[in-house]
Design a protein around this motif. Structure first.
Motif, PDB file in Angstrom:
ATOM      1  N   THR A 120       2.872   2.334   7.947  1.00 14.22           N
ATOM      2  CA  THR A 120       1.643   2.201   7.165  1.00 14.22           C
ATOM      3  C   THR A 120       0.567   1.589   8.049  1.00 14.22           C
ATOM      4  O   THR A 120       0.731   0.481   8.547  1.00 14.22           O
ATOM      5  CB  THR A 120       1.865   1.316   5.934  1.00 14.22           C
TER       6      THR A 120
ATOM      7  N   MET B 250      -3.976   3.796   5.202  1.00 14.77           N
ATOM      8  CA  MET B 250      -4.637   3.132   4.087  1.00 14.77           C
ATOM      9  C   MET B 250      -6.049   2.745   4.512  1.00 14.77           C
ATOM     10  O   MET B 250      -6.219   1.964   5.446  1.00 14.77           O
ATOM     11  CB  MET B 250      -3.822   1.883   3.734  1.00 14.77           C
TER      12      MET B 250
ATOM     13  N   CYS C  56       0.087  -3.091   4.941  1.00 14.06           N
ATOM     14  CA  CYS C  56       0.067  -2.348   6.202  1.00 14.06           C
ATOM     15  C   CYS C  56       0.929  -2.980   7.286  1.00 14.06           C
ATOM     16  O   CYS C  56       1.033  -4.190   7.389  1.00 14.06           O
ATOM     17  CB  CYS C  56      -1.366  -2.238   6.706  1.00 14.06           C
TER      18      CYS C  56
END
Lengths: 390, 343
Positions: free
Chosen positions: B55, B229, B241
């Motif tokens: 992420t 993101m 993240c």
């Protein structure tokens, strides 16, 4: 409380958590704002109501900042507008500085509005794009007879600009020539121009960039100190509200569910909704984010036109009990929890049991919320300035 | 929703951040050209990698180029009036060189996107069910009849209660949070390996935001989908993240693993942002330390640091030479005079 206070009482900083009944600037009692839902081609038939604000009591003291938080559609903006009588309340009373605002009409009401000003969320939408800053600031002053002497008015304009941190050259410019943060400064200067006692700030920073928000928050704090203002700050951002407020009221579906001093509310949130709200706010710190336990609420906010019976939060509450919750509407009361300040009020039947751990949270299945066609929050957008409303 | 937590994870072996990059963006530049106006370079050479299951956050204020970056990766910028250069390498293919037809085959199948405003990303006159099955018909060749139970399961998976009934609903009949869930269901319909989420929770209330973030986190873990993101909210980044890219004025100014970046922000902009946000857990009575000025004060990157006019510690060279992005021990920094020490 009913006697008229002529002189401004100096705010006492520090210890003002407990409500003492004195020194109250705004006293809201049992206020309700219901909007009719109308249908029909020729005759508008009222088929229901949106219970935007449904019975709120709150007191704001001289010199304090009262924060109102809640999610969209909880009625916080409508409550703010009802306090200014921009939205005539369906029931209840608003006493401002000893005068019942709801009883005022016409010229008396217009004059009273000098004492209560508003700062809006969207500075572009609330400033007339065709008016220069000078004319924007003078408009309110002229309406209240404060600009009769042009030399004094000019000096006042300079003073206002200095207070909000804008250069004098800004006077001849138009709103589009400024950045979002600067426009919000103009909005604040306009509110200050008529020497108000109370400023209602509805989402004053949510339209601004993160790095600019802090500038406006600091400015609001500075002018409060400089001019001895009382604030009602309405916002959805709990961190902003906690930072700026002395006391905070948490709203859910048109009613206050908890009220406490800002520090107490953060340290010991008692209402299940406040707990969930606190746990949902992301904190910019990975260590805290990794550790924290979230209370995830399931489902959506029920429609304010068809609020749940009993406690309005019972449909989503992880601590819901079999009895009372769905039948009896809880009153805002001082709970009998050890170590809790007397200024903290909660609207929950089971506060004591939840605080002591007697009742524990259980999973809630998400409930489908039927959306009823009705006016949205955005449809209640009113006039951009108070002078426009007149 | 309770059923979700019980579902077994399908890719337990995927280790975030391991292996070759799935997406590799190199020197991405986007220039907007408008008639009679100076061309404006919104993205000025952005490079970053996304590994399978990782992420990655792109964080910055409005106008920093984070959304334009995502649109350029997806090939969603209008063909006229702008110029995109650089490379966007997805599993060995440069997405920028693909034809419209080839890109349409990739979009929604290999790479999916979730936007900020679910009401304007969903078709208002088509029921939710059709909008989910549409993707399955297009990319997986299923018939409408075969796709419907799959769509039902997808809605159930993203936590929409009573999915059979919701299939027939139109977007306006769902609440904001439910619409965003529906959009995530559409994005995940073909099990993409990369999901780009552009401010997916900005339009939502905080309790609903918490639900959507928890859902995204769980889906990413269970399916091994990589997530980019994009947000302005450092709080959202902190909880979600693995790696964070901070953008300012169209360039990456700092990159780092989230714990390191938040514990020791080295760029004055990152540092200033963290000091200027009111925190729910901070002691009260502390004054916020705002970043002075606004993005309109920026200098052009070509011969200066764009942030210099707003910086808390500028030195002479900041207004003369553009700082380069220098990488060291997995962290990257574009600054002449970085902040020292812990926060």
């Amino acid at each position: 409380m009913t006697e008229t206070t002529t002189g401004r009482t100096q705010p006492t900083h520090g210890e003002r958590t407990a409500y003492d009944g004195e020194d109250v600037l705004v006293d809201v009692r049992g206020i309700k704002v219901h909007f009719p839902i109308k249908r029909g081609v020729i005759f508008d038939k009222t088929i229901g109501h949106v219970y935007a604000v449904d019975g709120v009591d709150l007191q704001i003291r001289h010199g304090e900042t009262y924060g109102l938080v809640g999610e969209s559609g909880c009625g916080k903006s409508t409550l703010g507008r009802a306090i200014l009588n921009l939205e005539p309340p369906t029931a209840g009373s608003v006493t401002f500085d000893g005068v019942d605002i709801a009883s005022l009409k016409g010229e008396d009401l217009r004059r009273k509005r000098q004492d209560i000003q508003m700062v809006f969320q969207d500075p572009m939408g609330s400033l007339d794009p065709r008016q220069s800053v000078e004319s924007l600031l003078l408009e309110g002053m002229k309406a209240h007879g404060l600009a009769k002497d042009s030399a004094a008015a000019n000096a006042r304009l300079r003073e206002l600009l200095k207070a909000v941190g804008l250069p004098v050259t800004a006077l001849s410019k138009y709103p589009h020539e400024f950045s979002g943060g600067q426009r919000q400064r103009i909005g604040i200067a306009r509110a200050l121009s008529v020497n108000p006692k109370l400023i209602v700030a509805d989402e004053p920073v949510s339209a601004l960039d993160v790095s600019v928000q802090a500038q406006v928050i600091n400015l609001l704090e500075d002018v409060q100190e400089e001019f001895g203002l009382t604030y009602l700050v309405i916002a959805h951002d709990l961190a902003v509200v906690r930072h700026i407020s002395d006391r905070i009221g948490v709203m859910y579906l048109g009613a206050l569910v908890e009220e406490a001093a800002a520090d107490d509310l953060y340290a010991t949130p008692l209402h299940p909704y406040t707990r969930a709200l606190m746990s949902a706010v992301p904190v910019p710190d990975p260590l805290i984010e990794d550790r924290r336990e979230q209370i995830l609420l399931t489902g959506d906010l029920p429609s304010p036109s068809n609020p749940p019976t009993g406690c309005r939060f019972h449909t989503r509450c992880p601590w819901r009990q079999e009895t009372r919750c769905d039948t009896e509407r809880p009153e805002l009361r001082v709970p009998d929890v050890p170590g809790v300040d007397a200024g903290q009020r909660v609207a929950c039947h089971w506060t004591e049991q939840i605080a002591s751990g007697e009742i524990t949270a259980h999973p809630v299945s998400g409930e489908v919320v039927e959306r009823v066609e009705g006016p949205d929050d955005t449809d209640f957008m009113g006039p951009a300035s108070i002078s426009e409303a007149l | 929703m309770t059923s979700m937590s019980a579902s077994p994870s399908t890719h337990p072996s995927v280790h975030p951040g391991a292996g070759e990059p799935l997406l590799s963006v190199r020197d991405l530049r986007v220039t907007f050209q408008r008639q009679g106006q100076e061309p404006f370079e919104a993205v000025q050479g952005v490079s970053f990698d996304v590994r399978p299951g990782q992420t990655v956050g792109l964080v910055g204020e409005s106008g920093c180029g984070k959304s334009v970056t995502s649109l350029a990766i997806m090939g969603l910028l209008p063909k006229h009036g702008n110029h995109v250069s650089g490379t966007v390498d997805y599993e060995g293919t440069n997405l920028l060189t693909l034809s419209d037809q080839e890109m349409r085959d990739k979009r929604g199948k290999d790479i999916a996107m979730v936007f900020q405003d679910p009401l304007s990303s969903l078709n208002p006159v088509v029921p939710i069910g059709i909008q989910v099955t549409e993707v399955l018909e297009r990319h997986r060749g299923l018939s409408r009849k075969a796709a419907t139970p799959v769509a039902r399961d997808l809605l159930d998976r993203v936590g929409i209660p009573d999915p059979d009934r919701r299939l027939k609903d139109y977007p306006h009949q769902l609440s904001g949070g439910m619409r965003q869930r529906a959009l995530i269901a559409i994005a995940l319909a073909c099990k993409p390996r990369l999901l780009i989420a552009d401010e997916p929770t900005t339009a939502l209330d905080v309790t609903i935001q918490a639900q959507i973030l928890a859902l995204l986190k769980e889906l990413v873990q269970d399916t091994g989908t990589a997530l980019v993101m994009i947000t302005h909210d450092l709080g959202v980044i902190a909880g979600l993240c693995d790696e964070v890219n901070v953008l300012y004025g169209g360039r990456i100014v700092e990159r780092g693993e989230r714990h390191e970046l938040f514990a020791q922000p080295r760029h004055p902009y990152t540092h200033g942002l963290l000091a200027s946000i009111p925190r729910l857990d901070a002691p009260r009575g502390q004054r916020l330390q705002p970043i002075p000025g606004s993005v309109s004060d920026n200098l052009p990157w070509t011969h200066a640091c764009a942030f210099a006019p707003r910086c808390s510690q500028p030195i002479e060279v900041c207004t003369q030479v553009m700082p380069e992005l220098e990488e060291q021990h997995g962290r990257a920094l574009r600054c002449h005079n970085p902040v020292e020490g812990h926060r």
